[in-house]
Every structure is written in structure tokens, then in C-alpha cells.
Design a protein around this motif. Sequence first.
Motif, PDB file in Angstrom:
ATOM      1  N   LEU A   1     -29.037  68.716  80.375  1.00 36.21           N
ATOM      2  CA  LEU A   1     -28.118  69.538  79.580  1.00 36.21           C
ATOM      3  C   LEU A   1     -28.791  70.833  79.143  1.00 36.21           C
ATOM      4  CD1 LEU A   1     -25.443  69.940  78.109  1.00 36.21           C
ATOM      5  CD2 LEU A   1     -26.407  68.668  76.173  1.00 36.21           C
ATOM      6  N   GLY A   2     -30.024  70.723  78.662  1.00 36.33           N
ATOM      7  CA  GLY A   2     -30.743  71.927  78.269  1.00 36.33           C
ATOM      8  C   GLY A   2     -30.978  72.862  79.437  1.00 36.33           C
ATOM      9  N   ASP A   3     -31.310  72.310  80.602  1.00 32.23           N
ATOM     10  CA  ASP A   3     -31.520  73.147  81.781  1.00 32.23           C
ATOM     11  C   ASP A   3     -30.230  73.830  82.209  1.00 32.23           C
ATOM     12  OD1 ASP A   3     -33.376  73.864  84.129  1.00 32.23           O
ATOM     13  OD2 ASP A   3     -31.629  73.005  85.144  1.00 32.23           O
TER      14      ASP A   3
ATOM     15  N   VAL B   1     -36.627  71.849  74.542  1.00 34.10           N
ATOM     16  CA  VAL B   1     -37.659  72.208  75.516  1.00 34.10           C
ATOM     17  C   VAL B   1     -37.031  72.696  76.819  1.00 34.10           C
ATOM     18  CG1 VAL B   1     -39.412  71.205  77.033  1.00 34.10           C
ATOM     19  CG2 VAL B   1     -39.514  70.796  74.586  1.00 34.10           C
ATOM     20  N   ALA B   2     -35.999  72.003  77.282  1.00 30.19           N
ATOM     21  CA  ALA B   2     -35.373  72.365  78.558  1.00 30.19           C
ATOM     22  C   ALA B   2     -34.653  73.704  78.489  1.00 30.19           C
ATOM     23  CB  ALA B   2     -34.397  71.270  78.992  1.00 30.19           C
ATOM     24  N   VAL B   3     -34.142  74.074  77.318  1.00 33.04           N
ATOM     25  CA  VAL B   3     -33.383  75.315  77.189  1.00 33.04           C
ATOM     26  C   VAL B   3     -34.270  76.497  76.849  1.00 33.04           C
ATOM     27  CG1 VAL B   3     -32.856  75.333  74.710  1.00 33.04           C
ATOM     28  CG2 VAL B   3     -31.130  76.120  76.356  1.00 33.04           C
ATOM     29  N   ALA B   4     -35.534  76.259  76.538  1.00 37.08           N
ATOM     30  CA  ALA B   4     -36.424  77.340  76.108  1.00 37.08           C
ATOM     31  C   ALA B   4     -36.775  78.259  77.272  1.00 37.08           C
ATOM     32  CB  ALA B   4     -37.705  76.751  75.501  1.00 37.08           C
ATOM     33  N   ALA B   5     -37.129  79.499  76.928  1.00 35.20           N
ATOM     34  CA  ALA B   5     -37.517  80.463  77.962  1.00 35.20           C
ATOM     35  C   ALA B   5     -38.855  80.078  78.590  1.00 35.20           C
ATOM     36  CB  ALA B   5     -37.573  81.866  77.365  1.00 35.20           C
TER      37      ALA B   5
END
Length: 425
Positions: free
Chosen positions: A161-163, A111-115
Amino acid sequence: MRAGGDRRIPWGRLRRLAADLPPAAMDVLLSVFAGVATVYRIGWGVREVGDQAPDLIAYGIGVAMSILLLGWRRWPTMTLSGVVLLWLAYHVLDYPGGEPAVPVWIALYSVAVAARRRAGLAVAGGLLVCDALARTADTGAWLFDAVLDGSTVLFLAALLLGDAVRSRRAWRAEHEARLALLAAEKERAAAQLLADERLRIARELHDVSASTLAVVAVQANVAAELIGDEPERAGQAVELVRTACREAMGELRAAVGLLRTPADGPPHVPEPAYGLERLEHLAAVHGAAGPRVEITYVGDRLTLPRLLETTAYRIVQESMTNVLRHARATRVDITVEFRSAGLALEIRDDGRGVARPPGDVPSGVSGVVGLSGVSGGDAGGSAGGNGLRGMAERAASVGGRLDAGPVEGGAGFRVRAWLPVAVGT
């Protein structure tokens, strides 16, 4: 292998191998890894008093959470929502708490890495709040007690981490876009430079060839008419032809010298182009071909930039070529006026000042004022008016302007040019 016999893990090779795998294969491996880790944690994790012993339902929930991770790339919010619901169901059934956390970490990361992540972050926030409230109610601890920090920190670490990965990808994409834009700009500048160089060479070729051919044509006719009765004058005309051809060859070599530069060799620097010092010779050569040429200098002679002097010389040369080819003039007056801000030129003949039809006038040339007629109907040396266009473009290239047209109230044609001296030169 190290000296002690320890085997080193080839992380570089593993990273390259992972990078070469298709995304679908990576998703399957990730799901399998999460499933294995979850089953292990459920079966061998620490159980507290009151926890229900893991059974097939517990293992099924853990495996289902891992299977949902197959959609983390395309549907991160839906994946996290499904994982969270199974996570809540697992704890509602009083199975050992926290054991199926691996799929939750991965779903939070996705979720954090998604556009597009606004809805997914809302779900993640809800999970954090529910998890914290449930643990405080179950343990009686305060919100920031150490007993809760492990779970909270791991969830937040997955989001951070995802961000971080998302920010780095965005920076890399922006960097690559800037590099692409810079490459496109360099390519455009190179194309423009090539076009300018082609235009410069075209002007030089036109000016040199047109002037030389005009002199050659006139002197050849003179030699043909006088060869029987006055062989000495015919020989002088032939000598003028030879001189004009020899000088034209030198100018042509200078004009196209850059084109002959080897790709891996030093650049060829052409000889300096002619300037105002060649006007007397130009007048003598063209005057010998017919009209009487007079040059008048006005003002104190100034040291001018070489490019400006070359531009002035080419304008006078092209004007004289037009006179020889079309004007049938008996006199040409060239006025060179030195001013503090630049150089003013006027080339005036007493030949046929016939106006050209409006449709034949070159258009869209920067720096041309009053371009309304040409001597003899074709001052440009071609139907397209390339001579006038070339003179106008030369004047505009140094920030000047050119005015060409029939003389008002009398016969003849006049070309006037203003070539300013740039500030700081």
C-alpha cells in the motif's frame, strides 16, 4: 437520509476535512487511533495457552509504539526501528501475540511511502524474516502454511500500500511537472510570437513611414520652389504628396489591424500587403521625386508566395527611400530576376557610395553578407541603421540573404538580395 431511515456516512466531507487538517494534527489523530486500537486488541484479544496476561507493561509497550508514530513522516526508518524493537520486546515477554500490530502496519506503510527508503525496507525485511521464523518455531508450521499467511499478508499489504501511494505521488509529481513545463513552453512560445509580431509591425511602420516621408519631403520642396513660377507642376507635386499619404494610411491600417482586434470579437484580417505588381507604381512615385528609375525583369514570371513578394517589395521600397534621402542619385536600376529556386533582386544607384565607418554598421543581423557601407553615410534612415537591419531581417525571415555596399570601381550603392522559394510552397 435514505428512505429507510439509514444514515449515510459523509465520506466526501470527511476526506475534505482530513485534507484541510495540518500534517501535525493528522499525525496526532493517527497516533491516538493506533493507541486506542492497540489497547483494545491487547485487552480484548484472544489469548492462547501459555500467554501471559496483559498488565501495565503490555499496555505501556502498546502505547509507546503508538507514540512513536508521531515521527513517521520525518523519520520513517527510526520510527519503524523503534516500533519493531517494542514489538519484539512484547513477544519476548510472552504477551498475547499479534495484538499490537496496528502501529507496525502504520510504520511499515511509512517506510514504503518515504522518498528515501532503502534502510527502512531493510528493517522491514528483517521484521518479516524474524516474524516468520518465530511463528514457525512456535507453532511448528511450515513457512507458507495458512496459520502464518494472515500475519505475513498484512505486513506485506502495508508495504505494498505504501509503495502504491508512493508510485502514485511520483506519477502525479511528474505529471504536474510536465504540465508546468508545457505551460512554460506555451508561455515562451506566446512571448516569442508577440515579439515576432511586434518586430513585424515595427518593420512595416518603419518601411511605410520612411518611404512616405521621403516622398513627401522631396515633393514638398518641389512644390515650394515651383508654386510661384510653375503652379501647375507645384500642384502635381502636392497631388503626389496626397497620394503618398493616402496610400501610407492604408498600409498603416493594415499593419496595425491586429492590434485593434476586440478581445471577444473575430480576428481582423488585414488586407494583403503589396507585392511585385506594385513595383511600377513605386518606381513612378519615387521617380517623380527625382532620380530616373528603371525596372528590368529577367526570366519567366513565376507565381511566388505572397510573403516572398511582399518581402521583395519592402526591400525595394526601403532601398528607394535610402536613395531619395541620402544618395543624391540621378538614376536607379532595379533588376528582378526570376529563378527556379527563388527571386534575386538588385537595386543600384549612381549616387554617393560613401562607406560608413565600421562602428556604424549594424551587427549581429542574420542573413547579412558584406554589410560594409551605405549611401550617404546613413542608409538605414537612423543612426542605428534600422533600414539596412530591417531589410536584412526581412530577407532572413524567408531564408534568404542580403548584401549591401558601395559599388566597386565606381560611384553609387548597390543592394542585392536572394529570396529562396521554400520547398513545398
